[in-house]
Design an enzyme around this catalytic site. Structure first.
Site, PDB file in Angstrom:
ATOM      1  N   PHE A 100       0.770  -1.327  -0.122  1.00  0.00           N
ATOM      2  CA  PHE A 100       0.041   0.089  -0.119  1.00  0.00           C
ATOM      3  C   PHE A 100       0.785   1.193   0.128  1.00  0.00           C
ATOM      4  O   PHE A 100       2.038   1.302   0.699  1.00  0.00           O
ATOM      5  CB  PHE A 100      -0.968   0.016   1.039  1.00  0.00           C
ATOM      6  CG  PHE A 100      -2.005  -0.974   1.408  1.00  0.00           C
ATOM      7  CD1 PHE A 100      -3.217  -0.774   0.970  1.00  0.00           C
ATOM      8  CD2 PHE A 100      -1.470  -2.269   2.068  1.00  0.00           C
ATOM      9  CE1 PHE A 100      -4.043  -1.906   1.039  1.00  0.00           C
ATOM     10  CE2 PHE A 100      -2.584  -3.409   2.153  1.00  0.00           C
ATOM     11  CZ  PHE A 100      -3.763  -3.139   1.820  1.00  0.00           C
ATOM     12  N   ASP A 101       0.524   2.378  -0.895  1.00  0.00           N
ATOM     13  CA  ASP A 101       1.191   3.452  -0.756  1.00  0.00           C
ATOM     14  C   ASP A 101       0.228   4.152   0.806  1.00  0.00           C
ATOM     15  O   ASP A 101      -0.759   3.644   1.028  1.00  0.00           O
ATOM     16  CB  ASP A 101       0.655   4.521  -1.608  1.00  0.00           C
ATOM     17  CG  ASP A 101       1.145   6.028  -1.676  1.00  0.00           C
ATOM     18  OD1 ASP A 101       2.199   6.062  -1.044  1.00  0.00           O
ATOM     19  OD2 ASP A 101       0.356   6.980  -1.837  1.00  0.00           O
ATOM     20  N   LYS A 102       0.868   5.032   1.404  1.00  0.00           N
ATOM     21  CA  LYS A 102       0.309   5.555   2.683  1.00  0.00           C
ATOM     22  C   LYS A 102      -0.551   6.500   2.360  1.00  0.00           C
ATOM     23  O   LYS A 102      -1.894   6.349   2.649  1.00  0.00           O
ATOM     24  CB  LYS A 102       1.661   5.974   3.556  1.00  0.00           C
ATOM     25  CG  LYS A 102       0.772   6.557   4.850  1.00  0.00           C
ATOM     26  CD  LYS A 102       1.745   7.128   5.898  1.00  0.00           C
ATOM     27  CE  LYS A 102       2.227   8.534   5.568  1.00  0.00           C
ATOM     28  NZ  LYS A 102       1.288   9.571   5.706  1.00  0.00           N
ATOM     29  N   ILE A 111      -1.420  -0.937  -4.260  1.00  0.00           N
ATOM     30  CA  ILE A 111      -2.595  -0.080  -4.060  1.00  0.00           C
ATOM     31  C   ILE A 111      -2.200   1.237  -3.793  1.00  0.00           C
ATOM     32  O   ILE A 111      -1.488   1.602  -3.171  1.00  0.00           O
ATOM     33  CB  ILE A 111      -3.518  -0.647  -2.945  1.00  0.00           C
ATOM     34  CG1 ILE A 111      -3.845  -2.287  -3.399  1.00  0.00           C
ATOM     35  CG2 ILE A 111      -4.656   0.215  -3.012  1.00  0.00           C
ATOM     36  CD1 ILE A 111      -3.166  -2.957  -2.377  1.00  0.00           C
TER      37      ILE A 111
END
Length: 672
Positions: free
Chosen positions: A360-362, A563
């Site tokens: 995941f990107d934050k 994502i």
């Protein structure tokens, strides 16, 4: 009517290269269901002829004429389809069925040939009806947008076609009517049902934008509460919108186009079955030719050998195999689109269900994507309320994103009734903080570095408090009035409300590893990871370092997804098995770059998408077992003369219907 060449599934696509509609929904003298009516008439004439032949003393010519009629009704559309394909140099199962029926007639088995054509035509008429349900589910997307809009022009409201709308036009949307264009609200408040585009189940409150005269070139400049999409449904109040996209470029139009294109993208299983058929079909033809000469080896006539070979030809036709994967992909893509998830074809649909790891990107993915005021800590005799008033007054002079967050959240906490005196004389210290005058006092707001350069530095007890907040992944803003430190504020890009719950669901459905990749510092990454339950967090990454992290993870895991927002994460997405973009309804780039786009800006749709993919994969496997299993049983049965042509075609068409109906179950998929 399935091809048995390497182009098996092309006819199941929504579009084909020749621009001909090839979904078998033939129109005729009896309307769009003519094929079904002809199949029924074929059955009626066959049964009538058979009963007359067996149980009446009428002339033999009567049942013969009825069998001929059965051939005509049952073979009309089959012959029509076969001729169309033969003229293009393509090889169809329709042609093989006609050969088998003609062979049966040649052998005097008119009833058997008529039965073959009746069951074949009935099976395909029902199959076309069933497949039509899946296609209509996708086609229904095109009907979401109204054909006209109410355009404000020279003080009047004129009804125009949506294709006439230009960017910048103002349109009126009446209560409880569909919105005609992507736009920004300039007047009126209402609740809008966005489910047709984003899949959100609850209507979303919409407000007019603060600066309606501004030209919004970047869609990211428009807050969600001010933006609406074509095809969504207005609530109980009238709205006025400024058009930001022409009809051909609207989110809905792009969504429909991409869903239709997705049907053309073959899944790995479909490519495998295509490859299998390249070897299977020639092998069947060789077997059928060889069986014609069985009379040379065993005690039977050539007519009996011919009949056996025709029965094998019917039994071995891979109709069910040809339709088994495309029907499941079509239904899966249609169901996903209804739930606000755009899956671009069979490959991502299958791959999504096999994921074992997610990266995941934050910012904007696991978190809200904007800083929030989380901590207010006053020192000495000053209260939190007074500290907040000072901070809001000074930060109101700044246009820094953190300053805007302090003003926004601080004003909410203070309440609308509180009147805050103005500050003035703002002076910015780049990268460190600001200085301003407030009610005769000099106010400093900034990080530790700002205060280490002025006066006597920062007392150790104050530094410790700052370090403590920073250790929690928060950005700190220390506040000093003249020579006295009066407090500090903590800000953080907070996790999404449903992030923790969603990650727990993903863990439950078998996702072993969930990693966050972010450009933020490691402390911030660790704090977010602890709060929402990630297995690992990697901070301080540049875009190229995210790509390296993805490649390294790919070596450890069989299948993984990245994502993000689909924009700055595009390189990492390209190196993952599946790239998933969030909030794609508001981002053209995300719609283009991702394999899968979550139209709503909601992380909680991810378990639904993965669950649907796993169900689709399961349905594809079931369909393959049924289609191959039936062929594996029928070929030996017909070779050994245990099954006649009639039995072979009945089971053959039955298996085709079973796989299509099984695939249609995906249209009713519900996330558990």
């Amino acid at each position: 009517m399935k091809k048995i060449t390497t182009e098996t599934a092309k006819e199941h696509n929504h579009e084909n290269p020749d621009n001909h509609d090839h979904d078998h929904e033939h129109d005729g003298i009896l309307g769009k269901n003519t094929e079904l009516y002809f199949a029924i008439l074929s059955g009626v004439t066959l049964i009538t002829g058979f009963l007359i032949e067996k149980f009446s003393g009428l002339s033999e010519s009567v049942p013969f004429v009825l069998y001929i009629l059965s051939y005509i009704f049952g073979g009309y559309f089959t012959l029509k389809e076969a001729i169309t394909k033969i003229t293009k140099g393509e090889f169809e199962i329709d042609f093989l069925m006609l050969v088998a029926a003609a062979g049966a007639a040649y052998l005097g088995e008119w009833a058997e040939g008529a039965l073959l054509l009746f069951l074949f035509s009935l099976g395909h008429a029902l199959e076309n009806y069933a497949m039509g349900k899946a296609k209509k589910s996708i086609a229904a997307l095109t009907d979401l947008a109204p054909k006209t809009a109410l355009l404000k022009k020279d003080g009047d409201t004129v009804e125009v076609g949506i294709e006439e709308l230009k960017v910048g036009d103002i349109i009126v949307v009446r209560p409880n009517s569909k919105i005609s264009a992507d736009g920004v609200i300039v007047k009126g408040n209402s609740s809008v049902d966005q489910s047709p585009i984003t899949g959100e189940s609850v209507p979303v409150d919409k407000l007019p934008i603060e600066y309606p005269e501004k030209e919004y070139t970047s869609k990211s400049d428009i807050p969600d509460e001010n933006r609406v999409f074509s095809g969504t449904i207005n609530g109980n109040n009238t709205l006025e919108l400024k058009v930001i996209k022409e009809a051909k470029d609207s989110t809905l139009n792009r969504l429909v186009t991409m869903v239709q294109e997705a049907q053309d993208q073959k899944s790995p299983t479909q490519l495998l079955t295509d490859k299998f058929e390249r070897y299977y079909v020639p092998a069947v033809i060789i077997l059928v030719i060889a069986l014609n000469f069985a009379f040379l080896l065993i005690d039977e006539t050539w007519s009996e050998s011919l009949y056996r070979s025709l029965a094998v030809l019917v039994a071995a036709s891979p109709c069910a195999l040809a339709i088994s994967t495309p029907s499941a992909v079509l239904s899966g893509v249609a169901r996903a689109a209804r739930g606000g998830v755009l899956i671009k074809g069979g490959r991502p649909l299958e791959d999504l269900g096999e994921l074992t790891a997610l990266a995941f990107d934050k910012t904007g993915t696991l978190t809200e994507g904007k800083p929030k005021l989380t901590d207010i800590e006053s020192f000495g005799n000053i209260g939190d309320k007074e500290l907040l008033e000072i901070a809001v007054a000074v930060e109101e002079l700044s246009d820094h994103p953190l300053a805007k967050a302090v003003v926004r959240d601080g004003s909410k906490k203070l309440g609308k009734d509180v009147k805050i005196p103005d500050a003035d004389d703002l002076e910015a210290v780049q990268g460190k903080g600001i200085k301003a005058n407030y009610q005769g006092d000099t106010i400093y707001i900034g990080n530790l570095e700002l205060f280490e350069d002025i006066h006597n530095g920062v007392p150790s007890e104050v530094s410790e408090k700052v370090r403590r907040l920073e250790g929690e992944g928060k950005t700190t803003m220390l506040i000093k009035r003249d020579d006295e430190f009066i407090g500090m504020l903590g800000l953080m890009d907070t996790p999404r409300e449903k992030a923790k719950e969603t990650l727990a669901q993903l863990k439950e459905i078998g996702i072993k590893k969930m990693i966050m990749l972010t450009g933020d510092n490691q402390k911030v990454a660790d704090a977010v990871a602890r709060e929402i339950g990630l297995t690992e967090a990697l901070g301080s990454l540049l875009p190229e370092e995210k790509v390296e992290a993805i490649k390294k993870l790919a070596q450890q895991e069989n299948k993984l997804a990245m994502i993000g927002d689909g924009v700055n994460d595009a390189p990492a997405m390209a190196n993952s098995t599946v790239g998933i973009a969030m909030g794609a309804a508001g981002s053209d780039v995300a719609l283009e770059t991702a394999d899968i786009a979550l139209m709503a800006d909601k992380l909680e749709t991810l378990p639904f998408a993965i669950g649907l993919s796993r169900k689709a994969k399961s349905v594809i496997k079931q369909n393959l077992w049924v289609s191959l299993g039936v062929v594996a049983l029928l070929i030996p049965a017909t070779i050994m003369s245990w099954a006649s042509i009639g039995i072979a075609v009945a089971i053959h068409e039955g298996s085709t219907l079973i796989v299509v109906i099984n695939a249609l179950r995906l249209l009713g998929y519900k996330n558990r």
